[in-house]
Design a protein around this motif. Structure first.
Motif, PDB file in Angstrom:
ATOM      1  N   THR A   1       0.831  -1.207   0.000  1.00 29.65           N
ATOM      2  CA  THR A   1       0.000   0.000   0.000  1.00 29.65           C
ATOM      3  C   THR A   1       0.864   1.255   0.000  1.00 29.65           C
ATOM      4  OG1 THR A   1      -1.781  -1.139   1.176  1.00 29.65           O
ATOM      5  CG2 THR A   1      -1.771   1.268   1.271  1.00 29.65           C
ATOM      6  N   LEU A   2       1.925   1.231   0.787  1.00 25.58           N
ATOM      7  CA  LEU A   2       2.838   2.373   0.865  1.00 25.58           C
ATOM      8  C   LEU A   2       3.532   2.624  -0.465  1.00 25.58           C
ATOM      9  CD1 LEU A   2       4.460   4.426   2.702  1.00 25.58           C
ATOM     10  CD2 LEU A   2       6.124   2.586   2.986  1.00 25.58           C
ATOM     11  N   LEU A   3       3.988   1.564  -1.115  1.00 28.93           N
ATOM     12  CA  LEU A   3       4.773   1.710  -2.336  1.00 28.93           C
ATOM     13  C   LEU A   3       3.920   1.991  -3.569  1.00 28.93           C
ATOM     14  CD1 LEU A   3       7.445  -1.116  -1.864  1.00 28.93           C
ATOM     15  CD2 LEU A   3       7.781   1.354  -1.636  1.00 28.93           C
ATOM     16  N   GLU A   4       2.712   1.489  -3.579  1.00 25.48           N
ATOM     17  CA  GLU A   4       1.876   1.631  -4.772  1.00 25.48           C
ATOM     18  C   GLU A   4       1.505   3.079  -5.079  1.00 25.48           C
ATOM     19  OE1 GLU A   4      -1.222  -1.074  -3.825  1.00 25.48           O
ATOM     20  OE2 GLU A   4      -0.255  -2.787  -4.813  1.00 25.48           O
ATOM     21  N   VAL A   5       1.583   3.957  -4.092  1.00 28.77           N
ATOM     22  CA  VAL A   5       1.261   5.362  -4.335  1.00 28.77           C
ATOM     23  C   VAL A   5       2.481   6.144  -4.836  1.00 28.77           C
ATOM     24  CG1 VAL A   5      -0.555   5.329  -2.592  1.00 28.77           C
ATOM     25  CG2 VAL A   5       1.744   6.075  -1.948  1.00 28.77           C
ATOM     26  N   GLN A   6       3.625   5.484  -4.908  1.00 29.49           N
ATOM     27  CA  GLN A   6       4.843   6.138  -5.379  1.00 29.49           C
ATOM     28  C   GLN A   6       4.936   5.992  -6.897  1.00 29.49           C
ATOM     29  OE1 GLN A   6       6.684   7.782  -3.198  1.00 29.49           O
ATOM     30  NE2 GLN A   6       5.535   7.021  -1.428  1.00 29.49           N
ATOM     31  N   PRO A   7       5.052   7.087  -7.645  1.00 28.14           N
ATOM     32  CA  PRO A   7       5.083   6.978  -9.105  1.00 28.14           C
ATOM     33  C   PRO A   7       6.288   6.215  -9.643  1.00 28.14           C
ATOM     34  CG  PRO A   7       5.614   9.223  -8.393  1.00 28.14           C
ATOM     35  CD  PRO A   7       5.123   8.486  -7.177  1.00 28.14           C
ATOM     36  N   GLU A   8       7.362   6.146  -8.850  1.00 29.13           N
ATOM     37  CA  GLU A   8       8.571   5.450  -9.306  1.00 29.13           C
ATOM     38  C   GLU A   8       8.475   3.937  -9.165  1.00 29.13           C
ATOM     39  OE1 GLU A   8       8.414   7.629  -6.816  1.00 29.13           O
ATOM     40  OE2 GLU A   8      10.077   9.073  -6.823  1.00 29.13           O
TER      41      GLU A   8
END
Length: 221
Positions: A25-32
């Motif tokens: 969940t934390l990483l999926e919102v990061q565009p990279e």
């Protein structure tokens, strides 16, 4: 991230489902970052890597069925294009050195900040070593403890490091990222990247970990 760059494809491997879900969940919102899948043990990780072809595997170390170190060793042979970044609770010497010997390009603890983790994933895809500061210190300390006859004999540097490059290599030895080095030295991150490239070339090493060890051998840090 520029239009020419693609998101880093990440496989999350951890035996705690709640942690995997929270991290995804934390990483999926990061565009990279693009989270392509999860696995609950090393055996499943090896299988999922063959199916999903991630760029980077975030690998826990202490798991059932097949632990993260054994899984990393298998991936090094079976999927050499996949980078493994250890993400664990423990930084004891045995785990650190076993993971790096198995082929992990980096070692981070689970209390790492989200910004640092994203930066580490991007760097890992490029094949750069990414180390928790405490882990970098362990590597340098281990070299310092080696008997003199066990320390590799190196020729003097053909081209010496500039004062600014010396500043950079000392911060590299502390496990600092390019962004952190830029903040410490009041430089642009692009400038730091160029300095790191120059340091690696002058020290005749492949990655940041080797640069830190080489600098220690030469008495630069």
């Amino acid at each position: 991230m520029s239009a020419s760059e693609s998101a880093v494809r990440v496989l999350i491997v951890d035996d705690q489902a709640l942690f995997r879900e929270a991290l995804a969940t934390l990483l999926e919102v990061q565009p990279e970052i693009e989270v392509v899948g999860e696995a609950g043990n090393g055996e499943e990780a090896v299988r999922r890597c063959a199916e999903l072809r991630p760029d980077v595997v975030l690998m826990d170390l202490r798991m059932p069925v097949l632990d993260g170190i054994a899984a990393t060793d298998r991936l090094r042979v079976e999927q050499p294009g996949v980078r493994v970044l250890a993400l664990t609770t423990f930084d004891d010497d045995a785990d650190v050195f076993a993971a790096l010997r198995a082929g992990a390009v980096g070692y981070l603890l689970k209390d790492v900040s989200s910004a640092r983790l994203v930066e580490a994933l991007v760097a890992a895809r490029r094949g750069e070593s990414v180390l928790q500061p405490s882990v970098a210190a362990k590597l340098v300390a281990r070299v310092a403890r080696l008997p003199q006859e066990d320390v590799p004999v190196r020729q003097p540097m053909a081209v010496p490091l500039s004062e600014r490059e010396l500043d950079v290599v000392r911060l590299l030895a502390e496990g600092r990222s390019n962004r952190e080095i830029a903040g410490s030295l009041f430089l642009a991150e692009g400038t730091v990247k160029n300095l790191v490239t120059s340091v690696l070339s002058k020290l005749q090493v492949r990655d940041r970990t080797q640069a830190a060890l080489r600098a220690r051998e030469l008495g630069l840090c």
